[in-house]
Write an enzyme that holds these catalytic residues in place. Structure first.
Site, short mmCIF file in Angstrom:
data_model
loop_
_atom_site.label_atom_id
_atom_site.label_comp_id
_atom_site.label_asym_id
_atom_site.label_seq_id
_atom_site.Cartn_x
_atom_site.Cartn_y
_atom_site.Cartn_z
N ASP A 25 7.12 2.60 2.49
CA ASP A 25 7.74 2.27 3.77
C ASP A 25 7.07 3.02 4.93
OD1 ASP A 25 9.48 1.08 5.52
OD2 ASP A 25 11.23 2.26 4.95
N HIS A 42 -0.45 -2.15 7.72
CA HIS A 42 -0.47 -2.57 6.31
C HIS A 42 -1.86 -2.33 5.70
CE1 HIS A 42 3.51 -4.05 6.78
NE2 HIS A 42 3.19 -5.07 7.56
N LEU A 136 -3.72 3.10 -17.32
CA LEU A 136 -2.56 3.14 -16.41
C LEU A 136 -2.12 1.70 -16.21
CD1 LEU A 136 -0.78 4.27 -13.98
CD2 LEU A 136 -2.78 3.93 -12.54
C1 FPP Z 1 6.63 -1.36 4.51
O1 FPP Z 1 6.30 -0.95 5.82
C2 FPP Z 1 5.52 -2.00 3.83
C3 FPP Z 1 5.46 -3.31 3.42
C4 FPP Z 1 6.55 -4.28 3.64
C5 FPP Z 1 4.28 -3.86 2.77
C6 FPP Z 1 3.56 -3.00 1.77
C7 FPP Z 1 2.20 -3.54 1.60
C8 FPP Z 1 1.07 -2.81 1.52
C9 FPP Z 1 1.04 -1.32 1.49
C10 FPP Z 1 -0.24 -3.52 1.52
C11 FPP Z 1 -0.90 -3.94 0.32
C12 FPP Z 1 -0.25 -3.83 -0.99
C13 FPP Z 1 -0.93 -3.89 -2.15
C14 FPP Z 1 -0.22 -3.75 -3.46
C15 FPP Z 1 -2.38 -4.04 -2.17
P1 FPP Z 1 7.12 -1.58 7.03
O2 FPP Z 1 6.32 -2.71 7.58
O3 FPP Z 1 8.50 -1.94 6.58
O4 FPP Z 1 7.14 -0.37 8.02
P2 FPP Z 1 8.21 -0.05 9.16
O5 FPP Z 1 9.52 0.14 8.46
O6 FPP Z 1 7.68 1.22 9.74
O7 FPP Z 1 8.18 -1.22 10.10
#
Ligand code: FPP
Length: 241
Positions: A25, A42, A136
């Site tokens: 997050d 992201h 893993l």
């Molecule tokens: C949360 O941050 C993150 C996500 C919803 C997406 C997670 C995806 C990745 C890390 C990218 C790629 C993944 C893989 C497995 C290659 P948020 O957008 O909710 O952040 P905020 O709460 O600060 O808005």
């Protein structure tokens, strides 16, 4: 600088968590802090994914589950949803060779229905290519919801005709998306939010939980070592004494 994560004296190699689950997050907040678009947050988050995968392998943690896209994430703008799936495919194409070379097995957890076709193709390719790898296992949760998983498990048991009085917790766990990994030892959610948000509800029953203040794109191997050291300092009793 440490030479290897295994040199971290705080970590007892005999008491490693066998399964770490992470709610990644804070990408959006990180982007905002840096004056960038959410998508760039992201992208930066994808670099942290690489770091924690490497760290788990170096430390010999056998299973890592990552929450990449929840059943609720469809509510985000179409632009962001598309960008996340594009990023996933890009990540797969860029990293799969090295993941495979490093003997890492990729699994998927979630509902296939509703995923973009390209994501389905890329995921199927990864899963098939790496299915016999052993160092893993990385479980990527996409179009995943903990309640959806429990409902899907119940549906499959009903379809199999399991009699109500024959249903046990063990049998139920066998119907989850990844029955081999039905127990999480350590759950980490970054960014300081103290919520579970529908992630692995069945599996986290006895998990130790940690909510470090760091945003996901800033989460490093050292943060993972901190979390493992903290995990090892806690006494787990599983309801006993
Ligand atoms: C949360 O941050 C993150 C996500 C919803 C997406 C997670 C995806 C990745 C890390 C990218 C790629 C993944 C893989 C497995 C290659 P948020 O957008 O909710 O952040 P905020 O709460 O600060 O808005």
């Amino acid at each position: 600088m440490m030479h290897s994560l295994k040199d971290d004296k705080r970590i007892d190699p005999e008491k490693l968590p066998r399964h770490i689950a992470i709610i990644m997050d804070g990408n959006g907040r990180w982007a905002k802090q840096h004056g960038k678009a959410r998508v760039q947050g992201h992208e930066a988050g994808a670099r942290s994914v690489r770091a924690v995968i490497e760290a788990c392998r170096e430390l010999s943690v056998p299973v890592l589950s990552l929450y990449a896209f929840s059943t609720e994430n469809w509510r985000r703008s179409a632009g962001e949803v598309n960008a996340l799936f594009r990023l996933l495919s890009k990540y797969i194409h860029k990293e799969i060779g090295e993941l495979h070379k490093n003997d890492i097995r990729v699994r998927f957890m979630g509902r296939w229905e509703g995923l973009p076709k390209r994501a389905v193709d890329d995921l199927r390719y990864c899963i098939e290519l790496t299915k016999d790898n052993q160092s893993l296992t990385v479980n990527v949760a996409i179009n995943y919801g903990g309640r959806a998983e429990i409902v899907d498990a119940a549906r499959s048991l009903i379809k199999k005709g399991v009699a109500p009085d024959k249903l046990t917790e063990e049998l139920f766990a066998q119907a989850l998306y990844q029955p081999e990994f039905s127990e999480v030892d350590l759950l980490i959610r970054t960014s300081g939010e103290v919520r579970v948000s529908n992630f692995m509800l069945w599996q986290i029953s006895y998990a130790e939980m940690q909510f470090p203040e760091v945003l996901w794109p800033d989460f490093s191997k050292e943060h993972l070592c901190d979390a493992i050291a903290e995990y090892q300092s806690r006494k787990r009793r599983f309801g006993g004494r």
